[in-house]
Design a protein around this motif. Structure first.
Motif, short mmCIF file in Angstrom:
data_model
loop_
_atom_site.label_atom_id
_atom_site.label_comp_id
_atom_site.label_asym_id
_atom_site.label_seq_id
_atom_site.Cartn_x
_atom_site.Cartn_y
_atom_site.Cartn_z
N PRO A 57 0.73 -1.22 0.20
CA PRO A 57 0.23 0.01 -0.15
C PRO A 57 0.87 1.38 -0.02
O PRO A 57 1.99 1.43 0.63
CB PRO A 57 -0.93 -0.10 1.03
N PRO A 58 0.43 2.29 -0.89
CA PRO A 58 1.12 3.54 -0.77
C PRO A 58 0.88 4.37 0.51
O PRO A 58 -0.36 4.53 0.45
CB PRO A 58 0.68 4.28 -2.05
N LEU A 59 1.84 4.28 1.54
CA LEU A 59 1.49 5.02 2.88
C LEU A 59 2.60 5.91 3.24
O LEU A 59 3.72 5.83 2.72
CB LEU A 59 1.20 4.00 3.69
N ALA A 60 2.12 6.92 4.16
CA ALA A 60 3.13 7.78 4.75
C ALA A 60 2.77 8.12 6.13
O ALA A 60 1.42 8.27 6.31
CB ALA A 60 3.70 8.82 4.05
N GLN A 61 3.76 8.22 7.10
CA GLN A 61 3.58 8.66 8.49
C GLN A 61 2.42 7.54 9.21
O GLN A 61 1.71 7.97 9.72
CB GLN A 61 2.77 10.08 8.50
N HIS A 62 2.69 6.27 8.70
CA HIS A 62 2.08 5.02 8.94
C HIS A 62 2.96 4.47 10.36
O HIS A 62 4.05 5.01 10.62
CB HIS A 62 1.67 4.19 8.14
#
Length: 301
Positions: A57-62
Motif C-alpha cells: 500500500p502507498p502510505l506515509a506517516q503510518h
C-alpha cells in the motif's frame, strides 16, 4: 521500521512532507543487514524486489508492528495519495515468503497518522495510541467518530483472535476487531498527543515518549523527565519521574527498545521547524535514568 531475521526493514513514506500526490509516495521496500558492524554513515540498503510489490500500500506517516508468531509485518493508518481508496483488508508483508498480500483483517478503523502502535506478543493485539485524522487519512469517513481531528483513547486491533481469546478468557473477539479500552481514561496532559513514540516494556507497559498536544491552539511538547506509562493489561496509567541527562523537548523522533534500555534519536522542535536534532539518548528503565550517548559521525539532522 521493523527488525527481524537480522535485518532492519522500512517501506513507504514520502519525498515531500506536505503533498499527497501519488508521485511523492515512495513505493519500495528496503532492508539493511544489522548483524554486521556498520562502519559507514550510509550503509548499503537492499531493495526487496518481489512480484507482490503491486500489493504494497502507498502510505506515509503510518506505523508497523511485526508479529513473530505469524511472521507478518502489519502496517496501520497513515496518509494515502489523493484519489486512492483504501483496500477492504489490511495489506501485510509475510517475512517467510517475502511477499505482500491481503490479510484476513478488515480495515475497519478510520485512518490516522502521527500515532503509535505496539504489539503485545501474548495476545497478538496491536495497541494503538494518539494520532490525528484529516482529509488525507479519513477516506471520506466521519471524522467525529475519531474524536474530531485528534484521537484520545487507547484502542487495540485484534490480529490473532486465538491468542487474544486464550489470554482474555471472557472475550469472544473476532479477527480484526477494534476494541476501545474501557479502563482508566487518558490523562488530560497527553490527550490527543501526536508526533510521539511508544515502546512496550515486558509485553505489558507502554511507555509514551515526547510528542505534542494542542492547548489554546498552540503546540505544547511533552517533557522527558516525567513519562506517562500505560499498563495494557490493567488498562491503567501512571507517571514515572526520570533523572540524568534529560533530553531537550522534541517531537517526530525515533525510539526503540533493547533489553532494559530505550534509545531515542533525532527529532524536531514543532514550535520551530528549523530546529532539528541528531543526538542519541539512552533511558535505563530499571533506574529511569537518561544518558546522552556519544555520537561521532552522526548523520545530519
Amino acid at each position: 521500521m521493523e527488525i527481524f531475521d537480522g535485518q532492519m526493514c522500512v517501506f513507504g513514506g514520502k519525498s515531500v512532507s506536505t503533498s499527497v500526490n501519488i508521485d511523492d509516495f515512495l513505493l519500495d521496500y528496503r532492508c539493511v543487514d544489522v548483524t554486521k558492524t556498520v562502519e559507514q554513515a550510509q550503509p548499503k540498503w537492499k531493495l526487496q524486489n518481489s512480484a507482490s510489490q503491486f500489493a504494497m500500500p502507498p502510505l506515509a506517516q503510518h506505523t508497523t508492528v511485526y508479529d513473530r508468531v505469524n511472521h507478518v509485518i502489519v502496517p496501520f493508518g497513515g496518509q494515502s495519495p489523493n484519489g486512492f481508496s483504501k483496500a477492504i483488508n489490511l495489506a501485510v508483508y509475510c517475512s517467510m515468503f517475502q511477499a505482500w498480500g491481503a490479510s484476513n483483517v478488515l480495515d475497519r478503523d478510520i485512518r490516522r497518522y502521527v500515532h503509535t502502535s505496539v504489539l503485545q506478543d501474548k495476545t497478538g493485539d496491536m495497541i494503538i495510541f494518539g494520532g490525528a485524522s484529516d482529509p488525507t487519512t479519513a477516506d471520506g469517513q466521519d471524522l467525529n467518530a475519531g474524536n474530531g481531528e485528534r484521537w484520545f483513547d487507547v484502542n487495540r486491533l485484534v490480529l490473532d483472535d486465538a491468542r487474544h481469546n486464550a489470554y482474555n478468557t471472557s472475550s469472544n473477539a473476532t479477527l480484526g476487531s477494534i476494541l476501545k479500552d474501557d479502563g482508566q481514561g487518558t490523562p488530560d496532559v497527553i490527550r490527543g498527543v501526536i508526533h510521539h513514540s511508544s515502546v512496550l516494556l515486558n509485553d505489558t507497559l507502554m511507555v509514551v515518549l515526547g510528542g505534542d498536544v494542542y492547548v489554546n491552539e498552540s503546540a505544547v511538547m511533552q517533557p522527558f523527565d516525567l513519562l506517562h506509562i500505560y499498563n495494557v493489561d490493567t488498562m491503567k496509567w501512571h507517571t514515572q519521574e526520570c533523572t540524568g541527562d534529560i533530553p531537550p523537548l522534541r517531537c517526530a523522533f525515533s525510539a526503540s527498545q533493547h533489553e532494559r534500555h530505550i534509545y531515542m534519536f533525532g527529532g524536531v522542535n514543532v514550535n520551530d521547524w528549523s530546529t532539528f536534532f541528531n543526538d542519541l539518548y539512552e533511558l535505563d528503565t530499571l533506574t529511569w535514568t537518561w544518558r546522552k550517548m556519544p555520537t561521532p559521525n552522526a548523520p545530519s539532522p
